[in-house]
Design a protein around this motif. Structure first.
Motif, PDB file in Angstrom:
ATOM      1  N   VAL A 206     -31.256 -15.607  -4.350  1.00  0.00           N
ATOM      2  CA  VAL A 206     -31.231 -14.224  -3.498  1.00  0.00           C
ATOM      3  C   VAL A 206     -32.875 -14.414  -3.144  1.00  0.00           C
ATOM      4  O   VAL A 206     -33.346 -14.216  -3.742  1.00  0.00           O
ATOM      5  N   SER A 207     -32.743 -13.396  -1.860  1.00  0.00           N
ATOM      6  CA  SER A 207     -34.021 -13.270  -1.224  1.00  0.00           C
ATOM      7  C   SER A 207     -34.366 -11.612  -2.160  1.00  0.00           C
ATOM      8  O   SER A 207     -33.719 -10.891  -2.714  1.00  0.00           O
ATOM      9  N   PRO A 208     -36.174 -11.277  -1.981  1.00  0.00           N
ATOM     10  CA  PRO A 208     -36.728 -10.908  -3.190  1.00  0.00           C
ATOM     11  C   PRO A 208     -36.078  -9.372  -2.513  1.00  0.00           C
ATOM     12  O   PRO A 208     -36.285  -8.248  -3.134  1.00  0.00           O
ATOM     13  N   PHE A 209     -35.495  -9.309  -0.982  1.00  0.00           N
ATOM     14  CA  PHE A 209     -35.167  -7.906  -0.595  1.00  0.00           C
ATOM     15  C   PHE A 209     -33.537  -7.792  -0.595  1.00  0.00           C
ATOM     16  O   PHE A 209     -32.961  -7.141  -0.082  1.00  0.00           O
ATOM     17  N   GLY A 210     -32.734  -8.963  -1.635  1.00  0.00           N
ATOM     18  CA  GLY A 210     -31.401  -8.298  -1.510  1.00  0.00           C
ATOM     19  C   GLY A 210     -30.602  -9.350   0.081  1.00  0.00           C
ATOM     20  O   GLY A 210     -31.429 -10.180   0.452  1.00  0.00           O
ATOM     21  N   PHE A 211     -29.541  -9.364  -0.014  1.00  0.00           N
ATOM     22  CA  PHE A 211     -28.835 -10.356   0.937  1.00  0.00           C
ATOM     23  C   PHE A 211     -28.077  -9.250   2.180  1.00  0.00           C
ATOM     24  O   PHE A 211     -27.137  -8.304   1.847  1.00  0.00           O
ATOM     25  N   GLY A 212     -28.801  -8.841   2.768  1.00  0.00           N
ATOM     26  CA  GLY A 212     -28.544  -8.689   4.233  1.00  0.00           C
ATOM     27  C   GLY A 212     -28.907  -7.390   4.730  1.00  0.00           C
ATOM     28  O   GLY A 212     -29.222  -6.531   3.614  1.00  0.00           O
ATOM     29  N   GLY A 213     -28.803  -7.258   6.288  1.00  0.00           N
ATOM     30  CA  GLY A 213     -29.582  -5.689   6.574  1.00  0.00           C
ATOM     31  C   GLY A 213     -30.797  -5.201   6.395  1.00  0.00           C
ATOM     32  O   GLY A 213     -30.966  -4.178   6.611  1.00  0.00           O
TER      33      GLY A 213
END
Length: 349
Positions: free
Chosen positions: A129-136
């Motif tokens: 998952v991205s280092p900034f979480g998923f989505g938005g």
């Protein structure tokens, strides 16, 4: 369980009761393989019989998945519950030496948190998952909306959730769990042998479907698309509201890092087929406010940015892109992924 040769199953009581698969000598160099969302430790089983004999491979089922205790997930901690469970798992097994950690998808955030809490031998991010979480979020991690609407459990497809709840094994809908696995986990056209596919589907169907497990709870929002993350369950734990490992370059002790990524991954991608910015831009979800307000999340770019910063801060980060692979190159290109991974472990011994 009918396991592959040399693979053993066991349970241990740590922070929670944890079911796990194991192979290799009990005094071997420990390697912990941590599965992602809607999967279990058994998604690593095929790597165990051919692994170098000096390694002790451990593949636990994380809370709310597989045969481990379905303890509730506090989403406000991001993947903190999973990270703490992993530490408890290692402690319960009496492992006090640095371990090699592999985190697939969701678990990428969890293993990063473990590395912040204790010394580890290495980190392998497997289509994380991205280092900034998923989505938005924008590229720099800023949320598109103050309440991070467009992420979390509120954007889960209700038909898919219901089919999970019904333990649907069919192929009669694009949203059946079997079809979702084959369409999103692997590269296009890849199918596991029928018996093995059934095993992996069975594992997915062990998922705890609830507000405390998958997908989690949600709250309405005035912002597009009308739902914001709640405080419970896995998809909320993955929301940028709570999920963050962008701080990795600030670790005082920087373990060697390997990032392996499927070039045809449609789950973690700069235009993920499951992310609301992409779905809105494509007209799948109406009312999209436009790229200036809610762009497709550049997930792969964000991972690369953080790992480049890790290198700049003195850490070692290797990158291997499996151009033809999907979200699970350890399955759809298992031989090459295994060779890449164990070569990396050899280099950090």
């Amino acid at each position: 369980m009918d396991l592959m040769p040399g693979v053993r199953a066991a349970e241990v009581d740590g922070r929670i009761r944890t079911h796990y698969l194991e192979s290799g000598p009990s005094d071997g160099e420990p390697v912990v393989l941590v599965h992602g969302n809607l999967s279990t430790g058994r998604f690593f089983e095929h790597l165990m019989p051919g692994a170098p004999e000096r390694y002790r491979l451990l593949a636990p089922d994380m809370r709310c998945f597989g045969r481990s205790e379905p303890a509730p997930i506090d989403a406000t901690r991001g993947l903190g519950d999973w990270a703490d469970d992993l530490e408890g798992f290692l402690d319960a097994l009496g492992i006090d030496r640095p371990v090699h950690l592999v985190g697939w998808s969701t678990a990428g955030a969890a293993i990063a948190l473990v590395a912040r809490a204790r010394r580890v031998a290495s980190l392998t991010f497997l289509d994380p998952v991205s280092p900034f979480g998923f989505g938005g979020v924008f590229r720099d991690g800023r949320p598109c909306w103050p309440d991070v609407a467009g992420s979390g459990a509120g954007v889960a497809n209700p038909e898919f959730v219901q089919r999970l709840r019904d333990a649907d094994r069919s192929e009669d809908s694009p949203l059946s769990p079997r079809n979702v696995m084959n369409a999103t986990y692997w590269r296009a056209g890849h199918r596991e042998p029928p018996a093995r596919e059934d095993v992996l589907l069975d594992e997915i169907l062990l998922t705890t479907i609830s507000d405390d497990g998958y997908p989690g709870d949600a709250v309405p929002s005035e912002n597009w698309p009308g739902a914001a993350p709640g405080t419970r369950g896995l998809l909320n734990a993955l929301s940028p509201k709570y999920c963050d490992w962008s701080w990795l370059p600030t670790l005082a002790e920087k373990p060697p890092v390997l990032w392996t990524h499927g070039g045809a991954d449609i789950v973690v991608a700069d235009h993920s087929a499951l992310e609301l910015g992409t779905l809105g831009a494509g007209g799948v979800v109406p009312g999209w406010p436009g790229a200036d307000v809610f762009p497709p999340q550049p997930m792969v770019t964000q991972i690369r940015d953080v790992l480049e910063a890790y290198r700049a801060a003195g850490g070692r980060a290797e990158i291997e892109i499996f151009e033809e692979s999907g979200h699970g190159p350890h399955v759809d290109d298992a031989q090459r992924w295994s060779a890449t991974f164990f070569s990396f472990l050899d280099s950090v011994r």
